[in-house]
Design an enzyme around this catalytic site. Structure first.
Site, short mmCIF file in Angstrom:
data_model
loop_
_atom_site.label_atom_id
_atom_site.label_comp_id
_atom_site.label_asym_id
_atom_site.label_seq_id
_atom_site.Cartn_x
_atom_site.Cartn_y
_atom_site.Cartn_z
N GLY A 32 8.75 -77.05 -16.60
CA GLY A 32 7.97 -76.36 -15.48
C GLY A 32 7.09 -75.17 -15.92
CG LEU A 33 3.65 -74.17 -13.61
CD1 LEU A 33 3.16 -73.68 -12.03
CD2 LEU A 33 2.52 -74.29 -14.38
N GLY A 35 7.76 -68.95 -15.67
CA GLY A 35 8.22 -68.17 -14.53
C GLY A 35 8.75 -69.23 -13.29
CB SER A 36 9.02 -72.85 -12.91
OG SER A 36 9.51 -73.40 -14.30
CE LYS A 38 9.92 -73.50 -18.92
NZ LYS A 38 8.95 -72.76 -18.06
CB SER A 39 15.14 -69.23 -19.33
OG SER A 39 13.88 -69.30 -19.87
CB SER A 106 7.80 -79.53 -22.23
OG SER A 106 8.68 -79.44 -21.39
N1 PPS Z 1 -0.69 -69.42 -23.39
C1 PPS Z 1 0.53 -69.60 -22.87
N2 PPS Z 1 0.83 -70.36 -22.16
C2 PPS Z 1 2.00 -70.46 -21.73
N3 PPS Z 1 3.27 -69.76 -22.03
C3 PPS Z 1 2.76 -68.77 -22.97
C4 PPS Z 1 1.51 -68.64 -23.49
N4 PPS Z 1 1.46 -67.41 -24.49
C5 PPS Z 1 2.63 -67.00 -24.38
N5 PPS Z 1 3.79 -67.53 -23.68
C6 PPS Z 1 4.80 -67.43 -23.64
O1 PPS Z 1 5.57 -68.54 -24.26
C7 PPS Z 1 6.54 -69.36 -23.30
C8 PPS Z 1 6.19 -70.69 -23.39
O2 PPS Z 1 6.75 -71.35 -24.65
P1 PPS Z 1 7.09 -72.77 -24.77
O3 PPS Z 1 7.43 -73.13 -26.12
O4 PPS Z 1 7.91 -73.41 -23.59
O5 PPS Z 1 5.74 -73.61 -24.32
S1 PPS Z 1 5.24 -75.12 -24.55
O6 PPS Z 1 6.31 -75.98 -24.10
O7 PPS Z 1 4.80 -75.25 -25.85
O8 PPS Z 1 3.66 -75.29 -23.94
C9 PPS Z 1 6.47 -68.84 -21.81
O9 PPS Z 1 7.72 -68.71 -21.55
P2 PPS Z 1 8.09 -69.06 -20.13
O10 PPS Z 1 7.82 -67.88 -19.33
O11 PPS Z 1 9.71 -68.87 -20.35
O12 PPS Z 1 7.89 -70.34 -19.93
C10 PPS Z 1 5.58 -67.35 -22.14
O13 PPS Z 1 6.61 -66.32 -21.99
N1 ADP Z 2 15.08 -69.84 -7.50
C1 ADP Z 2 15.13 -69.39 -8.27
N2 ADP Z 2 15.40 -70.02 -9.60
C2 ADP Z 2 15.18 -69.28 -10.64
N3 ADP Z 2 14.54 -68.28 -10.83
C3 ADP Z 2 14.33 -67.43 -9.93
C4 ADP Z 2 14.60 -68.02 -8.48
N4 ADP Z 2 14.24 -66.98 -7.74
C5 ADP Z 2 13.89 -65.81 -8.29
N5 ADP Z 2 13.90 -66.10 -9.85
C6 ADP Z 2 13.50 -65.32 -10.90
O1 ADP Z 2 12.40 -65.66 -11.28
C7 ADP Z 2 12.41 -65.66 -12.82
C8 ADP Z 2 12.23 -67.17 -13.42
O2 ADP Z 2 12.07 -66.59 -14.89
P1 ADP Z 2 12.63 -67.44 -16.23
O3 ADP Z 2 13.91 -68.03 -15.69
O4 ADP Z 2 12.33 -66.84 -17.49
O5 ADP Z 2 11.42 -68.67 -16.09
P2 ADP Z 2 10.68 -69.83 -17.01
O6 ADP Z 2 11.88 -69.56 -18.08
O7 ADP Z 2 10.75 -71.08 -16.42
O8 ADP Z 2 9.78 -69.16 -17.73
C9 ADP Z 2 13.52 -64.68 -13.14
O9 ADP Z 2 13.10 -63.62 -13.04
C10 ADP Z 2 14.69 -64.98 -11.64
O10 ADP Z 2 15.35 -64.09 -11.64
#
Ligand code: PPS
Ligand code: ADP
Length: 198
Positions: A32-33, A35-36, A38-39, A106
């Site tokens: 997923g995007l 901030g979606s 996932k973690s 991914s």
């Molecule tokens: N250009 C760009 N695009 C997307 N994300 C970025 C980028 N630069 C840094 N970040 C940070 O790196 C996290 C994504 O890493 P991933 O290994 O999950 O990315 S990927 O699957 O290889 O596309 C992603 O973490 P998540 O927010 O947890 O998804 C970001 O914190």
């Molecule tokens: N329904 C929800 N599910 C997951 N995260 C949520 C939800 N609502 C709010 N959040 C907040 O959104 C953020 C998601 O961040 P994170 O889990 O790091 O996303 P990702 O790993 O996809 O980048 C967290 O700060 C979390 O507390």
């Protein structure tokens, strides 16, 4: 390309390790995007599995990029290699009889399919964390969308780099305002329905 190699068959195999752990091992592949959620959701699911006595390991994007994939950036080519390595590492953990959770954007369908094929049949459970871009951007937990909109991260997923949504994930979490606990509960319920958990 490595050559002149011979595969060693060990006496203690995946089935033996799985039985010792009391787990059916598989990969729960969150996509997923940024901030979606996932973690966040993967963390809660892992806690629930742990409390239920399962052996688990969570591979998380930011963490893995500090070590194993520290040499990779965010070009398409580097993302392909990132996902390939994660899939291979996941396979080792599954071979160890562990339930693996992965939380990587991914973004490319072909790479997720390639990851699926690195695992054996039935060992790859794709979880699409389907949170709309507008909501992810509103959350912006790391301030990265703001930076991307300013042009400071030109290849940011969803802005300057594509995210290809799964077409038939095993588990589809459509965000409709529910919180992360409800989302994690839905994952556990679906795993039971799919026969991965008793
Ligand atoms: N250009 C760009 N695009 C997307 N994300 C970025 C980028 N630069 C840094 N970040 C940070 O790196 C996290 C994504 O890493 P991933 O290994 O999950 O990315 S990927 O699957 O290889 O596309 C992603 O973490 P998540 O927010 O947890 O998804 C970001 O914190
Ligand atoms: N329904 C929800 N599910 C997951 N995260 C949520 C939800 N609502 C709010 N959040 C907040 O959104 C953020 C998601 O961040 P994170 O889990 O790091 O996303 P990702 O790993 O996809 O980048 C967290 O700060 C979390 O507390």
């Amino acid at each position: 390309m490595s050559t002149n190699l011979t595969w060693h068959q060990h006496k203690i195999d995946k089935a033996a390790r799985s039985q010792a752990n009391g787990n059916r091992p598989f990969v729960l592949w969150f996509t997923g995007l940024s901030g979606s959620g996932k973690s966040t959701i993967a963390n809660i699911v892992e806690q629930k599995l742990h409390v239920a006595g399962k052996s688990t390991y969570l591979l998380d994007g930011d963490n893995i990029r500090h070590g194993l994939c520290g040499d990779l950036g965010f070009s398409d080519k580097d993302r392909v290699e990132n996902i390939r390595r994660i899939a291979e590492v996941s396979k080792l953990f599954v071979d160890a009889g562990v339930i693996v959770l992965t939380a990587f954007i991914s973004p490319f369908r072909a790479d997720r399919n390639a990851a699926r094929h690195i695992l054996a049949e039935g060992e790859f459970v794709e979880v699409f964390v389907d949170t709309p871009l507008e909501e992810c951007e509103k959350r912006d937990p790391k301030g990265l969308y703001k930076k991307a909109r300013k042009g400071d991260i030109p290849d940011f997923t969803g802005i300057g780099s594509a995210y290809e949504a799964p077409t038939s994930p095993e588990i589809h979490l459509t965000w409709k305002g529910q919180n992360e606990i409800t989302a994690a509960d839905e994952v556990i319920a679906q795993l039971k329905t799919l026969g991965y958990l008793a």
